[in-house]
Design a protein around this motif. Structure first.
Motif, short mmCIF file in Angstrom:
data_model
loop_
_atom_site.label_atom_id
_atom_site.label_comp_id
_atom_site.label_asym_id
_atom_site.label_seq_id
_atom_site.Cartn_x
_atom_site.Cartn_y
_atom_site.Cartn_z
N ILE A 182 2.93 43.71 -4.46
CA ILE A 182 3.76 43.49 -3.27
C ILE A 182 3.44 42.09 -2.77
CG2 ILE A 182 4.30 44.23 -0.92
CD1 ILE A 182 3.50 47.06 -1.72
N LEU A 183 4.47 41.27 -2.66
CA LEU A 183 4.30 39.86 -2.30
C LEU A 183 4.94 39.56 -0.96
CD1 LEU A 183 5.34 38.35 -5.75
CD2 LEU A 183 3.02 38.93 -5.01
N ILE A 184 4.27 38.78 -0.14
CA ILE A 184 4.85 38.23 1.08
C ILE A 184 4.85 36.72 0.93
CG2 ILE A 184 4.63 37.96 3.57
CD1 ILE A 184 3.34 40.68 3.70
N ASP A 185 6.04 36.15 0.87
CA ASP A 185 6.19 34.72 0.60
C ASP A 185 5.37 34.29 -0.61
OD1 ASP A 185 8.00 34.34 2.63
OD2 ASP A 185 6.52 33.65 4.08
N GLY A 186 5.40 35.14 -1.64
CA GLY A 186 4.73 34.82 -2.90
C GLY A 186 3.26 35.16 -2.96
N ARG A 187 2.69 35.67 -1.86
CA ARG A 187 1.27 36.01 -1.83
C ARG A 187 1.09 37.51 -2.02
NH1 ARG A 187 -1.03 34.04 3.70
NH2 ARG A 187 -3.01 34.60 2.71
N ASP A 188 0.23 37.88 -2.94
CA ASP A 188 -0.08 39.28 -3.18
C ASP A 188 -0.81 39.83 -1.95
OD1 ASP A 188 -1.27 41.74 -4.05
OD2 ASP A 188 -1.15 41.04 -6.12
N ILE A 189 -0.32 40.95 -1.39
CA ILE A 189 -0.91 41.44 -0.15
C ILE A 189 -2.36 41.88 -0.35
CG2 ILE A 189 1.31 42.14 0.82
CD1 ILE A 189 0.46 45.05 0.29
N ARG A 190 -2.75 42.17 -1.60
CA ARG A 190 -4.14 42.56 -1.83
C ARG A 190 -5.10 41.39 -1.67
NH1 ARG A 190 -2.78 45.80 -7.33
NH2 ARG A 190 -1.56 43.90 -7.54
N THR A 191 -4.58 40.16 -1.65
CA THR A 191 -5.43 38.99 -1.45
C THR A 191 -5.44 38.54 0.01
OG1 THR A 191 -3.67 37.35 -1.85
CG2 THR A 191 -4.81 38.25 -3.78
N ILE A 192 -4.67 39.22 0.85
CA ILE A 192 -4.57 38.84 2.26
C ILE A 192 -5.52 39.71 3.08
CG2 ILE A 192 -3.02 38.64 4.24
CD1 ILE A 192 -0.69 38.34 2.27
N LYS A 193 -6.34 39.11 3.89
CA LYS A 193 -7.26 39.87 4.74
C LYS A 193 -6.45 40.75 5.70
CE LYS A 193 -11.08 36.55 4.63
NZ LYS A 193 -11.97 35.68 5.44
N ARG A 194 -7.03 41.87 6.07
CA ARG A 194 -6.28 42.86 6.85
C ARG A 194 -5.85 42.33 8.21
NH1 ARG A 194 -5.64 47.74 4.71
NH2 ARG A 194 -6.97 48.36 2.96
N ASP A 195 -6.67 41.50 8.86
CA ASP A 195 -6.26 40.98 10.16
C ASP A 195 -5.09 40.01 10.01
OD1 ASP A 195 -7.82 39.06 8.92
OD2 ASP A 195 -8.88 38.45 10.72
N GLU A 196 -5.09 39.22 8.92
CA GLU A 196 -3.96 38.33 8.69
C GLU A 196 -2.72 39.12 8.33
OE1 GLU A 196 -2.45 34.54 5.95
OE2 GLU A 196 -4.43 35.45 5.56
N LEU A 197 -2.88 40.18 7.52
CA LEU A 197 -1.74 41.01 7.16
C LEU A 197 -1.12 41.64 8.41
CD1 LEU A 197 -0.09 42.12 4.77
CD2 LEU A 197 -1.62 44.09 4.75
N ALA A 198 -1.96 42.02 9.36
CA ALA A 198 -1.45 42.60 10.62
C ALA A 198 -0.72 41.57 11.47
CB ALA A 198 -2.61 43.21 11.41
N ARG A 199 -1.02 40.30 11.25
CA ARG A 199 -0.27 39.25 11.95
C ARG A 199 1.07 39.00 11.28
NH1 ARG A 199 -5.58 36.90 12.22
NH2 ARG A 199 -5.14 35.44 10.52
N LEU A 200 1.15 39.30 9.99
CA LEU A 200 2.38 39.06 9.23
C LEU A 200 3.34 40.25 9.29
CD1 LEU A 200 0.88 37.42 6.02
CD2 LEU A 200 2.23 36.26 7.78
N VAL A 201 2.77 41.46 9.26
CA VAL A 201 3.58 42.68 9.13
C VAL A 201 3.25 43.63 10.26
CG1 VAL A 201 4.18 44.62 7.64
CG2 VAL A 201 3.54 42.42 6.61
N ALA A 202 4.29 44.07 10.98
CA ALA A 202 4.13 45.06 12.05
C ALA A 202 4.87 46.33 11.67
CB ALA A 202 4.65 44.52 13.37
N THR A 203 4.31 47.47 12.04
CA THR A 203 4.90 48.76 11.69
C THR A 203 5.23 49.55 12.94
OG1 THR A 203 3.54 48.81 9.69
CG2 THR A 203 4.58 50.87 10.36
N VAL A 204 6.40 50.17 12.93
CA VAL A 204 6.80 51.10 13.98
C VAL A 204 6.84 52.48 13.34
CG1 VAL A 204 8.61 51.75 15.62
CG2 VAL A 204 8.11 49.33 15.20
N PRO A 205 5.83 53.32 13.57
CA PRO A 205 5.77 54.62 12.91
C PRO A 205 6.77 55.61 13.48
CG PRO A 205 3.92 54.38 14.42
CD PRO A 205 4.65 53.07 14.41
#
Length: 261
Positions: A58-81
């Motif tokens: 899964i890529l965000i702007d070409g970056r594999d989300i597994r290489t993105i730290k969780r706090d940065e991922l939370a700044r990039l992606v927000a979820t409404v459950p």
């Protein structure tokens, strides 16, 4: 941009989704549709690393989300459950301010900038009028708008919504999706929303991914996807699909009793 390449996901070593490929772009509202158990919520959990991938990327702007730290991922992606658990004793403003957590360092408290961003999110979602009310006092529609405000406070680039209109009456369904659509366009957000209601999906979403049997059954515009034959195959339901009288988008109609008089 968020892109899935041959993604397989599931739970306890049991795959729910296999080899999913899809792409969502900024300013686009993409609907995930399909019957219960088709993997819509599972896919959203995978995009936020709530569950790990079995395979694929899964890529965000070409970056594999597994290489993105969780706090940065939370700044990039927000979820409404679908059914958010909110602290009933908190005020609405306190809940929205929680969205700033990914932007705060260890032991750092919210500052003036964080408070201003939370206020702006409440203005955008029309929740400022009940900012000081307790969550336990709010209606279902008000709580849903509040969770969207909290997501906006994260200042994300991608917003994922899991059945945001579930358990809401038609007025609040329209209110929530009007809000999400306007935010998508005004802020050039990439929005992926799981929906059960095919008519709502057709009216609000630019692109649709229909899931069935753990795979992508079809994808395209609502006109491409919402056909009587596709719905029969995926949902097992006999329906009629007609152009909406105003905007010509596909409208799915059912007949009680399967057409028997």
């Amino acid at each position: 941009m968020i892109e899935l390449e041959n993604v397989s996901l599931g739970y306890n070593h049991r795959a729910i989704l296999l080899n999913v490929n899809m792409k969502a772009m900024p300013g686009q509202m993409l609907a995930l549709v399909g019957p219960n158990g088709s993997g819509k919520s599972t896919l959203i959990k995978g995009m936020t690393r709530v569950i790990d991938l079995f395979s694929g990327r899964i890529l965000i702007d070409g970056r594999d989300i597994r290489t993105i730290k969780r706090d940065e991922l939370a700044r990039l992606v927000a979820t409404v459950p679908q059914n958010p658990t909110l602290p009933g004793t908190f005020t609405a403003f306190e809940v929205v301010l929680m969205g700033r957590t990914p932007h705060l360092g260890l032991l750092r408290y919210e500052g003036g900038k964080d408070l201003a961003i939370a206020c702006q999110a409440m203005e955008a979602t029309h929740t400022q009028d009940f900012a000081e009310r307790r969550v336990s006092e709010l209606s279902g529609g008000e709580r849903q708008r509040l969770v969207i405000a909290r997501a906006l406070t994260q200042q994300p680039r991608v917003m994922l919504l899991d059945e945001p209109t579930a358990n809401l009456d038609i007025n609040h369904q329209v209110e929530i999706l009007n809000l999400v659509k306007s935010l998508c366009l005004e802020r050039s957000l990439t929005v992926i929303v799981a929906l059960h209601d095919l008519n709502l999906a057709a009216q609000y979403c630019d692109w649709m991914v229909m899931l069935n049997g753990g795979k992508v059954y079809a994808e395209g515009t609502p006109l491409d996807i919402l056909t009587a034959s596709n719905i029969k195959e995926v949902y097992g339901a006999e329906v009629c699909v007609y152009p909406h009288p105003i905007n010509k988008l596909p409208t799915t109609l059912i007949t009680a009793g399967g057409g028997h008089s």
